[in-house]
Design a protein around this motif. Structure first.
Motif, mmCIF file in Angstrom:
data_model
loop_
_atom_site.group_PDB
_atom_site.id
_atom_site.type_symbol
_atom_site.label_atom_id
_atom_site.label_comp_id
_atom_site.label_asym_id
_atom_site.label_seq_id
_atom_site.Cartn_x
_atom_site.Cartn_y
_atom_site.Cartn_z
ATOM 1 N N PRO A 182 2.964 -9.387 1.976
ATOM 2 C CA PRO A 182 2.091 -10.518 2.296
ATOM 3 C C PRO A 182 2.035 -11.554 1.171
ATOM 4 N N ASP A 183 1.739 -12.784 1.541
ATOM 5 C CA ASP A 183 1.356 -13.806 0.562
ATOM 6 C C ASP A 183 -0.113 -13.567 0.217
ATOM 7 N N LEU A 184 -0.408 -13.390 -1.059
ATOM 8 C CA LEU A 184 -1.770 -13.072 -1.456
ATOM 9 C C LEU A 184 -2.619 -14.334 -1.624
ATOM 10 N N PRO A 185 -3.888 -14.279 -1.203
ATOM 11 C CA PRO A 185 -4.791 -15.396 -1.485
ATOM 12 C C PRO A 185 -4.960 -15.594 -2.989
ATOM 13 N N ILE A 186 -5.265 -16.785 -3.409
ATOM 14 C CA ILE A 186 -5.449 -17.081 -4.822
ATOM 15 C C ILE A 186 -6.689 -16.380 -5.371
ATOM 16 N N HIS A 187 -7.748 -16.323 -4.608
ATOM 17 C CA HIS A 187 -8.967 -15.675 -5.082
ATOM 18 C C HIS A 187 -8.780 -14.156 -5.040
ATOM 19 N N ASP A 238 -9.238 -7.597 -0.549
ATOM 20 C CA ASP A 238 -9.675 -7.338 0.822
ATOM 21 C C ASP A 238 -8.486 -7.324 1.780
ATOM 22 N N LEU A 239 -7.567 -8.280 1.597
ATOM 23 C CA LEU A 239 -6.378 -8.334 2.451
ATOM 24 C C LEU A 239 -5.526 -7.080 2.278
ATOM 25 N N LEU A 240 -5.313 -6.663 1.032
ATOM 26 C CA LEU A 240 -4.470 -5.501 0.761
ATOM 27 C C LEU A 240 -5.088 -4.222 1.325
ATOM 28 N N LEU A 241 -6.380 -4.071 1.177
ATOM 29 C CA LEU A 241 -7.042 -2.887 1.729
ATOM 30 C C LEU A 241 -6.929 -2.864 3.250
ATOM 31 N N SER A 242 -7.065 -4.034 3.869
ATOM 32 C CA SER A 242 -6.932 -4.119 5.321
ATOM 33 C C SER A 242 -5.512 -3.771 5.760
ATOM 34 N N LEU A 243 -4.516 -4.283 5.027
ATOM 35 C CA LEU A 243 -3.124 -3.988 5.363
ATOM 36 C C LEU A 243 -2.810 -2.505 5.181
ATOM 37 N N CYS A 244 -3.341 -1.908 4.129
ATOM 38 C CA CYS A 244 -3.106 -0.478 3.911
ATOM 39 C C CYS A 244 -3.658 0.341 5.075
ATOM 40 N N GLN A 245 -4.844 -0.013 5.527
ATOM 41 C CA GLN A 245 -5.464 0.714 6.635
ATOM 42 C C GLN A 245 -4.653 0.548 7.915
ATOM 43 N N ARG A 246 -4.116 -0.650 8.111
ATOM 44 C CA ARG A 246 -3.367 -0.914 9.338
ATOM 45 C C ARG A 246 -1.935 -0.388 9.282
ATOM 46 N N GLU A 247 -1.254 -0.598 8.150
ATOM 47 C CA GLU A 247 0.168 -0.270 8.042
ATOM 48 C C GLU A 247 0.430 1.146 7.540
#
Length: 336
Positions: free
Chosen positions: A49-54, A60-69
């Motif tokens: 993924p492209d990571l948000p700057i903040h 939060d994005l990475l944790l969500s992706l880990c749970q999904r993928e």
């Protein structure tokens, strides 16, 4: 198939599995490292993924992706290594992790207007780093190592630290056992990826698959000439052998000074494949395995030694005069 002479494909590694790549500061999921992973491991699905700057949004994005993928492996470089460390419960490789990212940003002029190093899916080409954002990164980095003391986490995290990294130096604060130095700079290139990262990927895949490879012991006296130079084709042979075998390096030097010198030489000439695979043994014949590559008896030690519990391959003998002969022999075996 790639035409790059430094890159080799391994379709069997992580075949049918998922790898998540976490990029560094100012980069994206379309970086050169992502291309290398996809090229070298064509059987794997790579989530990048492209990571948000903040940083809070990024976590939060990475944790969500880990749970999904549910990735089988997470690879993070630089700032991405800092993020990946916090993704507990997964096998992870942290490459030159920027655990003190806020300090790194201030010390190396990574504040103010910045350009992305690689293209992003949203088309944004630049971003701005102010004091408030630096403070956010500092707060997130303070969350590192929260579960590093847990036994399961200790064996799931590998830290790879380039010996010529002039941007980040966090090896001294890395709290995990599997801390490995490699020859390379802060940014990965084809050579450092193939020689340093791929062996670790192979170790992790073998463990996940409960794969037991035939064991090859290499006597360290076979690696160097009398003048201290590496024997011709020795490094080429090691690179070939680690693709199919569990390789260990064996020495008889039992002195403290000798052990330190040996580790320095193995680090300098063999690199990551020697990490955790070096044995100091005063009775080599007790080693149990499949093959033992050693010097001829006259060049090794005087007197008669008991037969080893592995098929001996005598480097310097009529059958195996050079390492090229050894390469040819194992090439015929095809990993058996």
């Amino acid at each position: 198939m790639t035409n790059n002479p430094y890159i080799k494909q391994f379709p069997e590694l992580f075949d049918g599995k998922k790898i998540m790549y976490v990029h560094g500061f100012g980069s994206s999921g379309q970086s050169g490292t992502v291309t290398r992973i996809r090229t070298v491991l064509p059987g794997a699905t790579v989530v990048a993924p492209d990571l948000p700057i903040h940083p809070g949004d990024a976590i939060d994005l990475l944790l969500s992706l880990c749970q999904r993928e549910q990735p089988d492996l997470i690879i993070g470089t630089s700032m991405g290594g800092m993020y990946a460390e916090q993704l507990y419960g997964y096998d992870r490789i942290l490459i030159n992790p920027a655990f003190r990212i806020a300090d790194t940003m201030q010390e190396h002029g990574l504040t103010g207007k910045q350009q992305f190093f690689s293209p992003r899916q949203d088309g944004v080409q630049e971003f701005y780093v102010d004091k408030a954002l630096v403070k956010e990164y500092r707060a997130v980095s303070e969350q590192n190592f929260a579960h590093a003391g847990e036994p399961d986490e200790q064996h799931r995290v590998y830290g790879l630290f380039g010996d010529n990294d002039d941007l980040v130096d966090t090896k001294g604060i890395f709290p995990y056992r599997q801390s490995i130095s490699f020859h390379g700079e802060h940014r990965m290139n084809d050579h450092s990826f193939m020689q340093s990262v791929v062996p670790v990927i192979r170790w992790i895949d073998d463990r996940q698959e409960h794969r037991e490879r035939p064991i090859v012991y290499i006597g360290t006296e076979t690696l160097w000439q009398a003048d201290g130079q590496v024997r011709p084709s020795a490094q080429k042979a090691v690179r070939m052998l680690i693709e199919h075998y569990q390789v260990f390096f064996v020495s008889f030097d039992m002195t403290g000074k000798g052990i330190m010198q040996l580790k320095e030489r193995l680090t300098g000439h063999i690199g990551v494949p020697a990490w955790g695979h070096t044995i100091i043994a005063d009775q080599r014949h007790l080693l149990y395995g499949d093959y033992l590559i050693q010097a001829t008896c006259g060049a090794r030690w005087p007197g008669k030694e008991p037969e080893p519990m592995a098929t001996p391959i005598e480097l310097g003998s009529d059958e195996f005069k050079t390492w090229d002969s050894v390469i040819e022999y194992f090439g015929r075996l095809g990993g058996q």
